[in-house]
Write a protein that holds these residues in place. Structure first.
Motif, PDB file in Angstrom:
ATOM      1  N   GLN A   1       0.841  -1.208   0.000  1.00 53.94           N
ATOM      2  CA  GLN A   1       0.000   0.000   0.000  1.00 53.94           C
ATOM      3  C   GLN A   1       0.872   1.251   0.000  1.00 53.94           C
ATOM      4  N   GLN A   2       1.845   1.255  -0.913  1.00 55.02           N
ATOM      5  CA  GLN A   2       2.829   2.313  -0.967  1.00 55.02           C
ATOM      6  C   GLN A   2       2.185   3.676  -1.204  1.00 55.02           C
ATOM      7  N   GLY A   3       2.607   4.663  -0.419  1.00 51.38           N
ATOM      8  CA  GLY A   3       2.113   6.020  -0.570  1.00 51.38           C
ATOM      9  C   GLY A   3       0.828   6.315   0.169  1.00 51.38           C
ATOM     10  N   THR A   4       0.283   5.327   0.853  1.00 51.83           N
ATOM     11  CA  THR A   4      -0.960   5.530   1.597  1.00 51.83           C
ATOM     12  C   THR A   4      -0.654   5.610   3.089  1.00 51.83           C
ATOM     13  N   PRO A   5      -1.611   6.093   3.891  1.00 51.34           N
ATOM     14  CA  PRO A   5      -1.390   6.142   5.346  1.00 51.34           C
ATOM     15  C   PRO A   5      -1.221   4.757   5.970  1.00 51.34           C
ATOM     16  N   HIS A   6      -1.594   3.711   5.218  1.00 52.09           N
ATOM     17  CA  HIS A   6      -1.527   2.348   5.757  1.00 52.09           C
ATOM     18  C   HIS A   6      -0.314   1.578   5.226  1.00 52.09           C
ATOM     19  N   GLU A   7       0.639   2.302   4.660  1.00 51.99           N
ATOM     20  CA  GLU A   7       1.793   1.621   4.062  1.00 51.99           C
ATOM     21  C   GLU A   7       2.587   0.839   5.106  1.00 51.99           C
ATOM     22  N   VAL A   8       3.047  -0.350   4.687  1.00 50.12           N
ATOM     23  CA  VAL A   8       3.882  -1.209   5.519  1.00 50.12           C
ATOM     24  C   VAL A   8       5.142  -1.558   4.725  1.00 50.12           C
ATOM     25  N   ALA A   9       6.298  -1.335   5.324  1.00 55.64           N
ATOM     26  CA  ALA A   9       7.567  -1.693   4.699  1.00 55.64           C
ATOM     27  C   ALA A   9       8.237  -2.790   5.521  1.00 55.64           C
ATOM     28  N   THR A  10       8.719  -3.838   4.843  1.00 56.91           N
ATOM     29  CA  THR A  10       9.442  -4.919   5.517  1.00 56.91           C
ATOM     30  C   THR A  10      10.827  -5.057   4.894  1.00 56.91           C
ATOM     31  N   GLN A  11      11.815  -5.287   5.730  1.00 54.78           N
ATOM     32  CA  GLN A  11      13.188  -5.499   5.270  1.00 54.78           C
ATOM     33  C   GLN A  11      13.757  -6.644   6.090  1.00 54.78           C
ATOM     34  N   LEU A  12      13.928  -7.784   5.442  1.00 56.88           N
ATOM     35  CA  LEU A  12      14.349  -8.984   6.152  1.00 56.88           C
ATOM     36  C   LEU A  12      15.865  -9.121   6.168  1.00 56.88           C
ATOM     37  N   GLU A  13      16.379  -9.737   7.237  1.00 53.49           N
ATOM     38  CA  GLU A  13      17.785 -10.071   7.341  1.00 53.49           C
ATOM     39  C   GLU A  13      17.921 -11.585   7.305  1.00 53.49           C
ATOM     40  N   ILE A  14      18.907 -12.079   6.587  1.00 51.73           N
ATOM     41  CA  ILE A  14      19.098 -13.523   6.453  1.00 51.73           C
ATOM     42  C   ILE A  14      20.532 -13.873   6.812  1.00 51.73           C
ATOM     43  N   PHE A  15      20.699 -14.778   7.773  1.00 54.21           N
ATOM     44  CA  PHE A  15      22.013 -15.233   8.201  1.00 54.21           C
ATOM     45  C   PHE A  15      22.034 -16.751   8.170  1.00 54.21           C
ATOM     46  N   THR A  16      23.077 -17.334   7.620  1.00 51.40           N
ATOM     47  CA  THR A  16      23.211 -18.783   7.564  1.00 51.40           C
ATOM     48  C   THR A  16      24.424 -19.216   8.371  1.00 51.40           C
ATOM     49  N   ARG A  17      24.375 -20.446   8.880  1.00 51.73           N
ATOM     50  CA  ARG A  17      25.528 -20.967   9.611  1.00 51.73           C
ATOM     51  C   ARG A  17      26.732 -21.093   8.681  1.00 51.73           C
ATOM     52  N   ARG A  18      26.506 -21.519   7.446  1.00 48.51           N
ATOM     53  CA  ARG A  18      27.611 -21.661   6.501  1.00 48.51           C
ATOM     54  C   ARG A  18      28.285 -20.309   6.252  1.00 48.51           C
ATOM     55  N   GLY A  19      27.467 -19.272   5.989  1.00 45.60           N
ATOM     56  CA  GLY A  19      28.027 -17.950   5.757  1.00 45.60           C
ATOM     57  C   GLY A  19      28.738 -17.402   6.971  1.00 45.60           C
ATOM     58  N   THR A  20      28.173 -17.665   8.139  1.00 45.88           N
ATOM     59  CA  THR A  20      28.766 -17.186   9.388  1.00 45.88           C
ATOM     60  C   THR A  20      30.096 -17.864   9.669  1.00 45.88           C
ATOM     61  N   GLU A  21      30.126 -19.185   9.496  1.00 46.76           N
ATOM     62  CA  GLU A  21      31.339 -19.943   9.835  1.00 46.76           C
ATOM     63  C   GLU A  21      32.502 -19.596   8.911  1.00 46.76           C
ATOM     64  N   ARG A  22      32.241 -19.482   7.610  1.00 46.19           N
ATOM     65  CA  ARG A  22      33.349 -19.196   6.704  1.00 46.19           C
ATOM     66  C   ARG A  22      33.901 -17.787   6.947  1.00 46.19           C
ATOM     67  N   LEU A  23      33.020 -16.852   7.299  1.00 47.29           N
ATOM     68  CA  LEU A  23      33.464 -15.491   7.583  1.00 47.29           C
ATOM     69  C   LEU A  23      34.351 -15.455   8.822  1.00 47.29           C
ATOM     70  N   ILE A  24      33.885 -16.073   9.891  1.00 46.58           N
ATOM     71  CA  ILE A  24      34.614 -16.025  11.157  1.00 46.58           C
ATOM     72  C   ILE A  24      35.928 -16.790  11.053  1.00 46.58           C
ATOM     73  N   ARG A  25      35.922 -17.921  10.377  1.00 46.07           N
ATOM     74  CA  ARG A  25      37.174 -18.662  10.212  1.00 46.07           C
ATOM     75  C   ARG A  25      38.186 -17.838   9.423  1.00 46.07           C
ATOM     76  N   HIS A  26      37.718 -17.136   8.410  1.00 47.89           N
ATOM     77  CA  HIS A  26      38.627 -16.290   7.631  1.00 47.89           C
ATOM     78  C   HIS A  26      39.229 -15.201   8.512  1.00 47.89           C
ATOM     79  N   ALA A  27      38.439 -14.653   9.420  1.00 47.41           N
ATOM     80  CA  ALA A  27      38.955 -13.627  10.322  1.00 47.41           C
ATOM     81  C   ALA A  27      40.092 -14.174  11.183  1.00 47.41           C
ATOM     82  N   PHE A  28      39.943 -15.387  11.679  1.00 44.17           N
ATOM     83  CA  PHE A  28      41.006 -15.981  12.498  1.00 44.17           C
ATOM     84  C   PHE A  28      42.242 -16.293  11.651  1.00 44.17           C
ATOM     85  N   VAL A  29      42.040 -16.755  10.435  1.00 47.55           N
ATOM     86  CA  VAL A  29      43.173 -17.014   9.540  1.00 47.55           C
ATOM     87  C   VAL A  29      43.953 -15.729   9.282  1.00 47.55           C
ATOM     88  N   ARG A  30      43.234 -14.645   9.026  1.00 55.92           N
ATOM     89  CA  ARG A  30      43.900 -13.368   8.757  1.00 55.92           C
ATOM     90  C   ARG A  30      44.625 -12.853  10.003  1.00 55.92           C
TER      91      ARG A  30
END
Length: 378
Positions: free
Chosen positions: A158-187
């Motif tokens: 309902q964009q532009g109306t007084p009843h407009e609702v906006a949603t913005q989702l965040e997505i985190f995966t264990r695979r993405g988290t683990e490879r990132l953190i392991r890379h930080a320790f390697v560096r």
């Protein structure tokens, strides 16, 4: 993160605003290094992505941009985002969501899941903190690049109306988290091997250590992904007993980046938090004009990596010769190291540092700064 040196192909993408000017300086330095060091480097200058390309073609880059990018070993980007040229006395203006979209396209399409942004205060660089310990700032912020807060899932009802609702989702995966953190320790371990134990960081969990990884979350207010990051961080840390650990909430980290930035070594954060913290870290290392960055896949070199200075297109000074090319040249050094030309990369970093120490960068034009850096190279 250095590869074995071989012939390399680079795509140079000047982009918008001052990106064109600083890219010209990068070409000058690459030509000099290729001549001086015998580097097996070849490059093409691409007109996309850019606002000018959008004005002509109705999009920031071709439909097969990712396919074309895969013909190269590395991509060097100047900057994106520009009010654009005058068209019928009006600016050809694009919203940020359009002009900056190629960044997300490259990062996700090429699976460049780690963004590295070093922040080191070089002698001669502007120092904004009065405390003399600020001279010791030397941190590496590693930002998750493929998921988290920037997945662009959601919408507006309902964009532009007084009843407009906006949603913005965040997505985190264990695979993405683990490879990132392991890379930080390697560096962190790599930095320890390079710098030795000259620096010491206080870690509440492990006492004093010569290298440290600091995890950034907001787990008190966002417990779902915050606890995932915390649990994976603890699991990976057990594989690196020689590396100290600490954990900061993002708001506290912002305060401590200013209060005591010398206490940080490697910092690992989500997409959004890393984005914010790296701009703050750039100021601690002398400003955005000295802040390099890279987007890489540490696990694979099948896709090209993307290198870009942290600064934006700065349209207010574009075309005036006022841009500082140092961030682009330090980014070029990161690219050369990634491609396997480590000695040339270090030579370029040292030339930038020596030029900062001996010259008044703020009083010189863009090309004059490069003149000084090339003189140091020679």
């Amino acid at each position: 993160m250095t590869a074995t040196a071989k012939a390399a192909r680079i795509a140079l993408m000047p982009g918008d605003g001052i990106g064109v000017e600083v890219m010209d300086q990068a070409v000058r330095v690459l030509e000099r290094l290729r001549e001086r060091d015998g580097l097996r480097l070849h490059w093409d200058v691409l007109a996309w992505p850019s606002t000018a390309w959008h004005q002509e073609h109705g999009q920031m880059m071709p439909d097969d941009a990712l396919t074309q990018a895969c013909d190269y070993d590395a991509l060097l980007l100047g900057a994106l985002g520009d009010p654009g040229p005058l068209v019928d006395h009006k600016r050809y203006r694009l919203p940020d969501g359009v002009s900056l979209a190629p960044l997300l396209t490259f990062r996700k399409g090429l699976d460049l899941w780690a963004c590295e942004r070093p922040a080191r205060l070089l002698p001669g660089a502007p120092r904004y903190l009065a405390d003399p310990r600020a001279e010791q700032v030397d941190m590496l912020v590693i930002r998750e690049n493929s998921e988290g807060e920037y997945v662009n899932q959601g919408g507006r009802l309902q964009q532009g109306t007084p009843h407009e609702v906006a949603t913005q989702l965040e997505i985190f995966t264990r695979r993405g988290t683990e490879r990132l953190i392991r890379h930080a320790f390697v560096r962190a371990r790599e930095r320890l091997q390079i710098h030795g134990s000259a620096r010491s960081f206080f870690c509440a969990e492990k006492g004093t250590a010569a290298a440290q990884v600091c995890l950034i979350t907001k787990r008190n207010a966002q417990p779902a992904w915050g606890e995932l990051y915390t649990e994976v961080f603890a699991e990976v840390a057990r594989e690196f007993p020689d590396i100290g650990v600490t954990h900061q909430l993002v708001d506290a980290a912002c305060m401590k980046f200013v209060q005591c930035p010398w206490e940080f070594d490697v910092v690992v954060a989500s997409n959004l938090h890393g984005d914010i913290l790296t701009d703050l870290a750039a100021v601690l290392s002398g400003g955005l004009g000295l802040a390099p960055s890279c987007n890489i896949n540490p696990d694979s070199r099948e896709m090209p990596a993307l290198f870009e200075p942290t600064h934006g297109s700065a349209p207010d000074i574009a075309g005036q010769g006022k841009a500082n090319p140092a961030a682009m040249l330090l980014t070029t050094a990161m690219m050369l190291e990634w491609l396997g030309f480590g000695p040339s990369a270090e030579r370029l970093r040292q030339a930038v540092a020596q030029d900062l120490l001996t010259s008044n960068t703020q009083a010189r034009r863009c090309s004059e700064v490069t003149d000084g850096i090339i003189a140091q190279l020679d």
